[in-house]
Each structure stands twice: as C-alpha cells, then as structure tokens.
Enzyme design. Structure first.
Site, short mmCIF file in Angstrom:
data_model
loop_
_atom_site.label_atom_id
_atom_site.label_comp_id
_atom_site.label_asym_id
_atom_site.label_seq_id
_atom_site.Cartn_x
_atom_site.Cartn_y
_atom_site.Cartn_z
N ASP A 13 82.35 -49.62 -26.78
CA ASP A 13 81.71 -48.32 -27.04
C ASP A 13 82.73 -47.21 -27.31
O ASP A 13 82.44 -46.03 -27.11
CB ASP A 13 80.83 -47.87 -25.85
CG ASP A 13 79.84 -48.94 -25.42
OD1 ASP A 13 79.25 -49.56 -26.31
OD2 ASP A 13 79.67 -49.13 -24.21
N HIS A 43 78.38 -52.35 -33.19
CA HIS A 43 79.11 -51.21 -33.73
C HIS A 43 78.13 -50.34 -34.50
O HIS A 43 77.26 -50.85 -35.21
CB HIS A 43 80.22 -51.67 -34.69
CG HIS A 43 81.34 -52.38 -34.00
ND1 HIS A 43 82.22 -53.20 -34.67
CD2 HIS A 43 81.74 -52.39 -32.72
CE1 HIS A 43 83.11 -53.68 -33.81
NE2 HIS A 43 82.84 -53.19 -32.63
#
Length: 336
Positions: A13, A43
């Site tokens: 993240d 992503h």
C-alpha cells in the site's frame, strides 16, 4: 541500458502503482516485468482521472509502447488475469502481454483452502486469494503451470529470455515488485507475512535475471505507512487519530480498512539495506503536509515538507529522488 527494480518499503500500500506508472511514462522502458507473489497484491493506477485497481497485469500498462511481462516466480489466477485484460482493452494489453510458461496456476481449490483455513484467514489475515496454498503445491511439485492452461496459450513466452535479450540490446527494463519488504516470508514480521520473499533479490529471480544486471533499486515509502491485516506495527496510531488527520484508506484487494502509523526511520533503514536501495521514492507527501499538494518543484515545497525529506535521507542513508505530491502522474518531483 538501465534495469530498475521498484520495491515496496513497508507493508504494501505504499503507492508503488503511481511511482511505477511515472517511471514508465518518464523513462519509457521497453519491458515492464512483474515479480512478486500473485493476485494477493493490488495496485491502484490513475490515468487521466480514471482509477484502475489491478492485481495481475503489470502496472506499467498505461505506456502503450512497453511490453508487459509476468515472471515465472509469480502465481497466476487465469480468471483474474483475463478479467483485467478485458477491463484494460483500450490499452491493447492482449498484444503486449507475456506470461511466462512456468508461472504457477492458482485453482479454485487453493482459494477455498485459503478462506477455510482459520489460521490463515482469521489469525494471519490472509487475502483469501489462494496464493499460500498454491505455493505449498508448488513446493510439493504438484502445481499446474501456465503452459498447461489452454486459455493462457496466446500469452505464453519465456520472460527470462525476453528480458535478458532486451538488456543485451541496451534497452531499459523496469521490474515491479508487489507487496512490501516487511511482508517478506524471511524478513517480515513472521508469521504475519506473505508466502514468499518480497525483496529486490527475489523479484530479480522471479523474472529470471541475475543480480549483476540490476542498476537501480528504488524503494517506495509512504509518508504515513499503512498495513492491512494482523501483525506488529510499531508506530501505529489509533483510528481516531488517523481520522483526525484525514488518513482513512481501504485495501485494493480485500477492501479492509488500512491501519495507519507514523514514519518509522529505523525500519526504513533496515529495509533499504535488505534491498540494496540506490534511491528512495516518497509518496503522499501531500498527506504529510497538505500545502505540498500538486507541487512539482522541490524548491516550492514547504519547510515542513523539505525537513521531512531531509530527515529521511539523513536517518536512512539513501537519497530521496522521487516525491509524489498527488495521485496524478504530473504531481511528481523528480530529483534524479
């Protein structure tokens, strides 16, 4: 010729998708190759204001001149991959994608095992995507490979040969790693980790290039690190505190709320040593200091923003060369 590996410096993240997309746009690599575990990492890529959440296709897809490769070390879920190819149809993925014929295949049974295993799903906080059980089968030599799957045949190739040929020809190659270093099976907070190593060395092996071919290792850190799932988080703040700072995020794959913490300089230094980092990319500086939003010239950053960057360089010992000040590609400071 430049071979660059992009690595997550925290628990995933970190905003690697933005950094990878920026590098693809700026450096125009001939090939963008994906290493890592598999579809358990998501992503988010923003192109012209439109967001794409992807788990299999390399995040360098917006550059239509780059080939896209999935290395042999990556697990493939054919269902997820085909859906993403369809979703990204306007980017002409079908004609650019190479899936290594030796990629391991995630089957429905692996996902069921992942979700039904109380230790993985409840105690560890697995994503339930089947990666752990599939890697078990790979180690037991019972896993199906991509070459055995009919629907993948149009995309099959030898990623190692393709990459090495490109490097021998003096072309730029970008390798994108998934997850984050602190989720490494070997170097993370075991047992709250993923099912293999997630450092630059392993990403090189995943796509089939030797260590002497790597020129740059860019480790990506978020100004406020986040973590999805269980496990230690030394600098974690309370949800109340993160809400006051406007730091409320959710995981791309699981949709679970991300835990948020303060930047950990000691851990960042360890991560850079593990990866042999040559550069650091910092994302979400605009969340650290809202007045930095959208700035593209380092000299125009606030004193608070500059002090934060300087402290990272001094305490971690690696230069900060890329600074993201917003989600769009142009909202980037490039000091390389």
């Amino acid at each position: 010729m430049t071979c660059t590996i992009v690595v997550g410096g925290q628990w995933g993240d970190e905003g690697k998708g933005k950094i990878i997309s920026y590098l693809c746009d700026k450096d125009n690599p001939s090939i963008v190759a994906r290493g890592g575990v598999g579809p358990n990492a998501g992503h988010t890529v923003e192109v012209n204001g439109e967001k794409y959440g992807i788990r299999m296709v390399p995040t360098g897809f917006p550059n239509r001149s780059s080939k896209l490769a999935i290395g042999a070390g990556v697990l493939v879920d054919p269902e997820v991959l085909l859906k993403e190819i369809e979703m990204l149809d306007k980017f002409n993925i079908k004609d650019r994608l190479i899936v290594d014929k030796h990629c391991g295949i995630i089957e429905e049974k692996h996902k069921e095992m992942d979700k039904s295993n109380n230790h993985l799903s409840k105690e560890i906080g697995s994503t339930g995507t089947g990666c752990g059980p599939a890697n078990v089968d790979r180690a037991m030599r019972t896993l199906k490979l991509a070459k055995d799957i009919e629907v993948l045949k149009p995309f099959l190739g030898d990623v190692s040969n393709t990459l090495n040929d490109a490097l021998d020809n003096g072309e730029n190659v970008l390798i994108e790693g998934t997850q984050g270093t602190l989720l490494s099976l070997y170097y993370g907070s075991y047992p709250y980790v993923t099912s293999k190593d997630t450092t630059a060395s392993s990403f090189a092996a995943d796509v089939g290039i030797g260590p002497t071919k790597v020129d740059e290792v860019v480790v990506v850190f978020k100004s406020y690190p986040t973590r999805v799932g269980e496990g230690p988080f030394p600098t974690e703040m309370s949800f109340d505190e993160s809400e006051k700072l406007g730091l409320v995020e959710y995981g791309t794959v699981t949709g679970r709320r991300r835990r948020v913490g303060f930047f950990d300089y000691e851990l960042a230094r360890r991560v850079c040593r593990l990866n042999g980092a040559t550069q650091i990319a910092i994302t979400c500086l605009d969340k650290y200091d809202k007045e930095c939003y959208g700035i593209t010239d380092y000299d125009n950053l606030t004193e608070k923003g500059k002090a934060f960057i300087k402290e990272i360089e001094e305490k971690v010992g690696v230069p900060v060369t890329i600074i993201s000040t917003g989600p769009e590609l142009h909202q980037t400071i490039d000091l390389r």
